[in-house]
Design a protein around this motif. Sequence first.
Motif, mmCIF file in Angstrom:
data_model
loop_
_atom_site.group_PDB
_atom_site.id
_atom_site.type_symbol
_atom_site.label_atom_id
_atom_site.label_comp_id
_atom_site.label_asym_id
_atom_site.label_seq_id
_atom_site.Cartn_x
_atom_site.Cartn_y
_atom_site.Cartn_z
ATOM 1 N N ASN A 57 8.734 1.864 -4.574
ATOM 2 C CA ASN A 57 9.671 0.958 -3.913
ATOM 3 C C ASN A 57 10.552 1.727 -2.938
ATOM 4 O O ASN A 57 11.206 2.701 -3.334
ATOM 5 C CB ASN A 57 10.567 0.262 -4.954
ATOM 6 C CG ASN A 57 9.767 -0.481 -5.994
ATOM 7 O OD1 ASN A 57 9.097 -1.451 -5.690
ATOM 8 N ND2 ASN A 57 9.806 0.000 -7.236
ATOM 9 N N ASN A 86 6.188 -1.401 -2.217
ATOM 10 C CA ASN A 86 7.061 -2.480 -1.765
ATOM 11 C C ASN A 86 8.137 -1.908 -0.855
ATOM 12 O O ASN A 86 9.000 -1.150 -1.302
ATOM 13 C CB ASN A 86 7.698 -3.181 -2.970
ATOM 14 C CG ASN A 86 8.633 -4.310 -2.553
ATOM 15 O OD1 ASN A 86 8.716 -4.669 -1.380
ATOM 16 N ND2 ASN A 86 9.351 -4.858 -3.513
ATOM 17 N N GLN A 88 11.162 -2.708 0.374
ATOM 18 C CA GLN A 88 12.250 -3.658 0.194
ATOM 19 C C GLN A 88 13.169 -3.696 1.417
ATOM 20 O O GLN A 88 13.895 -4.673 1.620
ATOM 21 C CB GLN A 88 13.044 -3.317 -1.068
ATOM 22 C CG GLN A 88 12.221 -3.429 -2.340
ATOM 23 C CD GLN A 88 13.010 -3.105 -3.591
ATOM 24 O OE1 GLN A 88 14.237 -2.974 -3.555
ATOM 25 N NE2 GLN A 88 12.313 -2.960 -4.709
#
Length: 202
Positions: A57, A86, A88
Amino acid sequence: KLTKDVKNSYNIIIEWIGENAVIENLVLNIKLNKEIEGGARGFCNTNYGNIKNIDINIIESTNLPHRDLYLFCHTNYGSIENFVVNLQVPIYLQRALNLITYYNLGTIKNGYVYGENIKAIYPQSAGSYRDIGIIAMVNQSQGEIKNIYSLVNIELDAPQTSYDAISNILRDAQQQSTLENVYSVGTGDMTGLVRGPNVFTT
């Protein structure tokens, strides 16, 4: 769970992963929170082992012209499989980026990338270039990249140069390397669309 804070460090977490090693069920949070422009390295330098079931992440990213971002591994001889990345937050970039490895001489498979875009939006100085392979830079002759799906786009607001090498999956696929079942969105390299968006050179 590990958190990699690159604010004042270019160092990695693990230098060398041996061929009998297994690392699994890893959650790696990366903070690209540098206060000055520069590079960053993530988890390991060299992998000969089996890394699987990874959740990466990107949880912070400063709006700076980052360069030389190698966010998981630099050279992979082993296997990296079953991973999710991911973004973010957007990654801001001036020069080089890969999310999984720079050189692949092993196996990378079963990966999914999603989230915010990569913003390669900064003007280049004379003779410089953008060098982007979202998954890997170079797939060497024995390397395998399979079953990769990416929903991350690369934004190229700044004018491209003739030196730019930009792709959604892999920058350079060398002879006898394997690239199978990969999918991405976006247009990848704006200067060489005949190659397709996933690979810059073959």
